[in-house]
Design an enzyme around this catalytic site. Structure first.
Site, PDB file in Angstrom:
ATOM      1  N   GLU A  60       0.959  -1.495   0.205  1.00  0.00           N
ATOM      2  CA  GLU A  60      -0.078  -0.063   0.210  1.00  0.00           C
ATOM      3  C   GLU A  60       0.967   0.776   0.020  1.00  0.00           C
ATOM      4  OE1 GLU A  60      -3.364   0.886   0.293  1.00  0.00           O
ATOM      5  OE2 GLU A  60      -3.731  -1.699  -0.067  1.00  0.00           O
ATOM      6  N   GLU A  70       5.025  13.103  -4.227  1.00  0.00           N
ATOM      7  CA  GLU A  70       3.833  13.178  -3.057  1.00  0.00           C
ATOM      8  C   GLU A  70       5.047  14.061  -2.411  1.00  0.00           C
ATOM      9  OE1 GLU A  70       3.506   9.725  -0.632  1.00  0.00           O
ATOM     10  OE2 GLU A  70       1.707  10.014  -0.312  1.00  0.00           O
TER      11      GLU A  70
HETATM   12  P1  NAD Z   1       8.394   4.773   4.120  1.00  0.00           P
HETATM   13  O1  NAD Z   1       7.966   4.205   2.996  1.00  0.00           O
HETATM   14  O2  NAD Z   1       9.667   5.547   4.304  1.00  0.00           O
HETATM   15  O3  NAD Z   1       8.694   3.906   5.715  1.00  0.00           O
HETATM   16  C1  NAD Z   1       7.296   3.696   6.099  1.00  0.00           C
HETATM   17  C2  NAD Z   1       8.089   2.330   6.887  1.00  0.00           C
HETATM   18  O4  NAD Z   1       8.784   0.642   6.426  1.00  0.00           O
HETATM   19  C3  NAD Z   1       8.466   2.039   7.945  1.00  0.00           C
HETATM   20  O5  NAD Z   1       8.572   1.659   9.462  1.00  0.00           O
HETATM   21  C4  NAD Z   1      10.401   2.674   7.273  1.00  0.00           C
HETATM   22  O6  NAD Z   1      10.545   2.115   9.158  1.00  0.00           O
HETATM   23  C5  NAD Z   1       9.533   1.091   7.224  1.00  0.00           C
HETATM   24  N1  NAD Z   1      10.950   0.852   5.855  1.00  0.00           N
HETATM   25  C6  NAD Z   1      11.353   2.173   5.109  1.00  0.00           C
HETATM   26  N2  NAD Z   1      12.208   1.283   3.457  1.00  0.00           N
HETATM   27  C7  NAD Z   1      12.221   0.025   4.173  1.00  0.00           C
HETATM   28  C8  NAD Z   1      12.802  -1.247   3.821  1.00  0.00           C
HETATM   29  N3  NAD Z   1      13.209  -1.108   2.515  1.00  0.00           N
HETATM   30  N4  NAD Z   1      12.688  -1.914   3.859  1.00  0.00           N
HETATM   31  C9  NAD Z   1      11.785  -2.783   5.019  1.00  0.00           C
HETATM   32  N5  NAD Z   1      10.975  -1.575   5.466  1.00  0.00           N
HETATM   33  C10 NAD Z   1      11.467   0.418   5.392  1.00  0.00           C
HETATM   34  O7  NAD Z   1       7.626   5.446   4.382  1.00  0.00           O
HETATM   35  P2  NAD Z   1       7.218   7.234   5.164  1.00  0.00           P
HETATM   36  O8  NAD Z   1       7.839   8.436   4.904  1.00  0.00           O
HETATM   37  O9  NAD Z   1       7.096   6.794   7.233  1.00  0.00           O
HETATM   38  O10 NAD Z   1       5.188   7.195   5.028  1.00  0.00           O
HETATM   39  C11 NAD Z   1       4.953   7.763   4.325  1.00  0.00           C
HETATM   40  C12 NAD Z   1       4.395   7.261   3.294  1.00  0.00           C
HETATM   41  O11 NAD Z   1       3.181   6.899   3.134  1.00  0.00           O
HETATM   42  C13 NAD Z   1       3.486   8.135   1.663  1.00  0.00           C
HETATM   43  O12 NAD Z   1       4.157   7.305   0.191  1.00  0.00           O
HETATM   44  C14 NAD Z   1       2.106   7.379   1.687  1.00  0.00           C
HETATM   45  O13 NAD Z   1       1.731   7.947   1.006  1.00  0.00           O
HETATM   46  C15 NAD Z   1       2.433   6.209   2.410  1.00  0.00           C
HETATM   47  N6  NAD Z   1       0.663   5.891   2.653  1.00  0.00           N
HETATM   48  C16 NAD Z   1       0.451   4.420   2.372  1.00  0.00           C
HETATM   49  C17 NAD Z   1      -0.771   4.254   2.459  1.00  0.00           C
HETATM   50  C18 NAD Z   1      -2.234   3.169   1.499  1.00  0.00           C
HETATM   51  O14 NAD Z   1      -2.508   2.783   2.182  1.00  0.00           O
HETATM   52  N7  NAD Z   1      -1.644   3.306   0.466  1.00  0.00           N
HETATM   53  C19 NAD Z   1      -1.131   4.492   3.986  1.00  0.00           C
HETATM   54  C20 NAD Z   1      -0.062   5.398   4.926  1.00  0.00           C
HETATM   55  C21 NAD Z   1       0.783   5.790   4.246  1.00  0.00           C
END
Ligand code: NAD
Length: 485
Positions: A250, A383
Site C-alpha cells: 500500500e 507526493e
Molecule cells: P517509508 O516507506 O519511508 O516507511 C514506512 C515504513 O517502512 C517505516 O516503518 C520504515 O521504517 C519502513 N521501511 C522503509 N524502508 C524499508 C525497507 N527498505 N525495508 C523494510 N522496511 C522499510 O514511508 P514514510 O515516509 O514513513 O510514510 C509515508 C508514506 O506512506 C507515503 O508515501 C504515504 O503515501 C504512504 N502511505 C500509504 C498508505 C496506503 O494505504 N496506501 C497509507 C498511509 C501511508
C-alpha cells in the site's frame, strides 16, 4: 512521558538485545513524550522464531475463525474504552489534530477490528462444489508468519488494517511500526495480550529501515504486508520477488479532485476540504491536485483560499485544531523544499507558503494553495506529504480525466458535480483504486482499498483484505463425497 524498557516479543516483555532507544518527541512542542528500545536484527530473529513456533506448533492457526474473532472483539472494546487517551498519545507521537484523530486514528481502527471479527462467522473459509470432473473442496488457510510494516501517519489504523485480517486468518505476526510511532504499537500489544492472544502470535519490533529490510528478507517470514512510500515499496517488492515471498504493498498517492463545470462550490468545498488537507496533509489518500474548469478557475481559486484561510492551525492536542504540526523537522524541511520548488517552477502561492505566526516550537507549516499549476510540475507529480494543494485548470471533461490520469500514482480521487450520473461516468474513467462521487468517504472498510500503478499491489479491507493472508488449497474428492463445511 510513556516509556518502555522492554520489547514485546513472542507475547512477553523481554530484555532488548541492545541499549539503543528511540526518543518520541511531540511535534507540537518538541518535548520528549516517550522512549522505547530500538529492535535490532537479533530481536527480529527472536520475534520470527517465536512466530514460527506459534504458527508451526501452536494452537492459534487451528482454532476456529470465530474463536480467534473473540480476541479482536475484546481488543476493539478495550480501545473504545480509552479513545481519548489513545488519541492523545498518537497526537503526541505524530501531530495529528486530536479531534480528527479520535475518529480516524482510534475509532476507525475499532471499526476495522469489528468488521474482521464479524467475518470470523460469515466468511467462507471452506467451500465444496462440483468441479468439472467431480466434487472439489477449496479451503483457505493462513499464509503463515507475516511481517507487517507500517508508516507513522495513521499508525493504529494501519496496524488494525493488517493485524485484524492476519490474526483472523490464523497467522502469526511480527509487526514493525515506524520509529516515530512505537508507543501506540506497544499499547496495542498490551491490549491484544490482555484480550487473550496466545503467546508467540504477535511481536512488536520498533525499528528503522535497515532492520526492516532484515525482517523482509528473513527466511522465516512467509508474507510481507507493507504500507509506506513507493520508493520503499519497490525495494520490498523486489526482495520478495527474489525469494518468491507473498507481498502486498500500500503505497503513495497524488490524487485528483475534479470539480466539474456545474459544481456547486458552497456544497462541494466543505465536503472536499477534509480529504484535501487530511491529517495535516500527511495522508496517502489526500486530494492534493484540485482540477477546476478554466472558465471558473478564478472563482474556484478564491473560494478555495477562503476555505484554507478558515482552517485553524494549532497544537495537536487542542480539540479545535484542524491543522497540526508535521511529524518531524525533516518532514517540515521536505514540505518547505517543495514550496520553493513550486515557486521556482512558476506556480503562484495564493495562500500560505510559510510558517504560521505564534509558534516558537513545533514543526508547523501554513496550509498552502498553489495556483497556476501545470500538471507537469514536480509539485503536481510528486507526493509532498504536507498541507500543500495545487489548483490545476482544465479545458473540458475529457481534459480533466486526462490530467487526473496523468500521474504515476493511482490511489484515490474524487469528482464533484450537480449530476451524480455524470460524476459516476467520470469515476469509471479515472484509474485509481478508490474514488468518491459527491462523497467525503474515501475508504469503506468492507470494500477493497488499494492502488493502481505506483500506489501499490493488492487490496486491503473487505474480504480482499482477508484473502491477503490466506493460501487457497484445492482438494479433489471421490465421487459422491460432499463433506459438510
Ligand atoms: P517509508 O516507506 O519511508 O516507511 C514506512 C515504513 O517502512 C517505516 O516503518 C520504515 O521504517 C519502513 N521501511 C522503509 N524502508 C524499508 C525497507 N527498505 N525495508 C523494510 N522496511 C522499510 O514511508 P514514510 O515516509 O514513513 O510514510 C509515508 C508514506 O506512506 C507515503 O508515501 C504515504 O503515501 C504512504 N502511505 C500509504 C498508505 C496506503 O494505504 N496506501 C497509507 C498511509 C501511508
Amino acid at each position: 512521558m510513556k516509556s518502555y524498557d522492554r520489547l514485546f516479543i513472542g507475547g512477553e516483555w523481554v530484555e532488548p538485545s541492545s541499549s539503543s532507544t528511540f526518543d518520541v518527541v511531540s511535534p507540537s512542542n518538541e518535548e520528549l513524550v516517550g522512549r522505547v528500545p530500538e529492535a535490532q536484527n537479533a530481536d527480529i530473529d527472536r520475534a520470527v522464531s517465536a512466530a514460527r513456533e506459534a504458527f508451526d506448533h501452536g494452537p492459534w492457526p487451528h482454532m476456529t475463525p470465530a474463536e480467534r474473532a473473540v480476541v479482536l472483539t475484546k481488543a476493539a472494546d478495550a480501545i473504545r474504552n480509552d479513545m481519548q487517551g489513545i488519541a492523545e498519545l498518537i497526537s503526541n507521537e505524530m501531530g495529528s489534530p486530536v479531534a480528527w484523530g479520535t475518529l480516524a486514528q482510534v475509532f476507525a481502527p475499532t471499526m476495522i477490528m469489528d468488521y474482521y471479527a464479524g467475518l470470523g462467522s460469515t466468511f467462507a473459509f471452506d467451500t465444496v462444489k462440483d468441479g468439472l470432473l467431480g466434487p472439489v473442496m477449496v479451503t483457505k488457510e493462513p499464509v503463515g508468519v507475516v511481517a507487517a510494516i507500517t508508516p507513522w501517519n495513521v499508525p493504529l489504523f494501519l496496524a488494525a488494517a493488517k493485524l485484524s485480517p492476519a490474526l483472523l486468518a490464523g497467522c502469526a505476526v511480527v509487526f514493525k511500526p515506524a520509529p516515530e510511532t512505537p508507543l501506540d504499537a506497544n499499547v496495542l500489544a498490551e491490549i491484544l495480550a490482555e484480550a487473550g492472544l496466545p503467546k508467540g502470535v504477535l511481536s512488536v519490533v520498533p525499528a528503522g529501515r535497515e532492520v526492516g529490510e532484515y525482517l523482509v528478507n528473513h527466511p522465516g517470514v512467509d508474507k510481507v504486508s507493507f504500507t509506506g512510500s513507493s520508493v520503499a515499496g519497490r525495494k520490498i517488492g523486489a526482495a520478495c520477488g527474489a525469494n518468491l515471498k507473498r507481498v502486498s504493498l500500500e503505497l503513495g498517492g497524488k490524487s485528483a479532485a475534479i470539480l466539474l463545470d456545474d459544481v456547486d462550490l458552497d456544497v462541494t468545498l466543505p465536503l472536499m476540504m477534509p480529504n484535501a488537507i487530511m491529517n495535516n496533509g500527511e495522508a496517502c489518500i489526500s486530494l492534493t491536485r484540485i482540477l477546476a474548469p478554466r472558465d471558473r478557475y478564478a472563482e474556484v481559486s478564491e473560494a478555495l483560499v477562503e476555505q484554507v484561510r478558515a482552517m485553524k492551525v494549532g497544537d495537536a492536542l487542542d480539540p479545535t485544531t484542524e491543522v497540526g504540526p508535521l511529524v518531524a523537522e525533516r518532514q517540515r524541511e521536505r514540505v518547505e523544499s517543495y514550496i520553493r520548488i513550486g515557486e521556482e517552477e512558476g506556480a503562484k502561492i495564493a495562500i500560505g507558503g510559510g510558517r504560521p505566526e505564534g509558534f516558537d516550537k513545533g514543526w508547523f507549516v501554513e496550509p498552502t494553495v498553489f495556483v497556476d499549476v501545470d500538471n507537469s510540475m514536480r509539485i503536481a507529480r510528486e507526493e509532498i506529504f504536507g498541507p500543500v494543494l495545487s489548483l490545476i485548470p482544465y479545458d473540458d471533461e475529457a481534459d480533466a480525466v486526462r490530467i487526473a490520469n496523468d500521474s504515476d500514482y493511482g490511489l484515490c480521487g474524487a469528482v464533484y458535480s450537480r449530476d451524480n450520473d455524470r460524476g459516476l461516468g467520470v469515476a469509471r474513467q479515472v484509474r485509481t483504486g478508490t474514488y468518491m462521487v459527491n462523497s467525503n468517504i474515501p475508504i469503506d472498510f468492507s470494500s477493497p482499498f488499494g492502488g493502481y500503478k505506483a500506489s501499490g499491489v493488492g487490496r486491503e479491507f473487505g474480504e480482499d483484505g482477508l484473502e491477503l493472508f490466506l493460501e487457497k488449497k484445492t482438494i479433489t474428492l471421490p465421487a459422491g463425497y460432499y463433506p459438510s463445511v
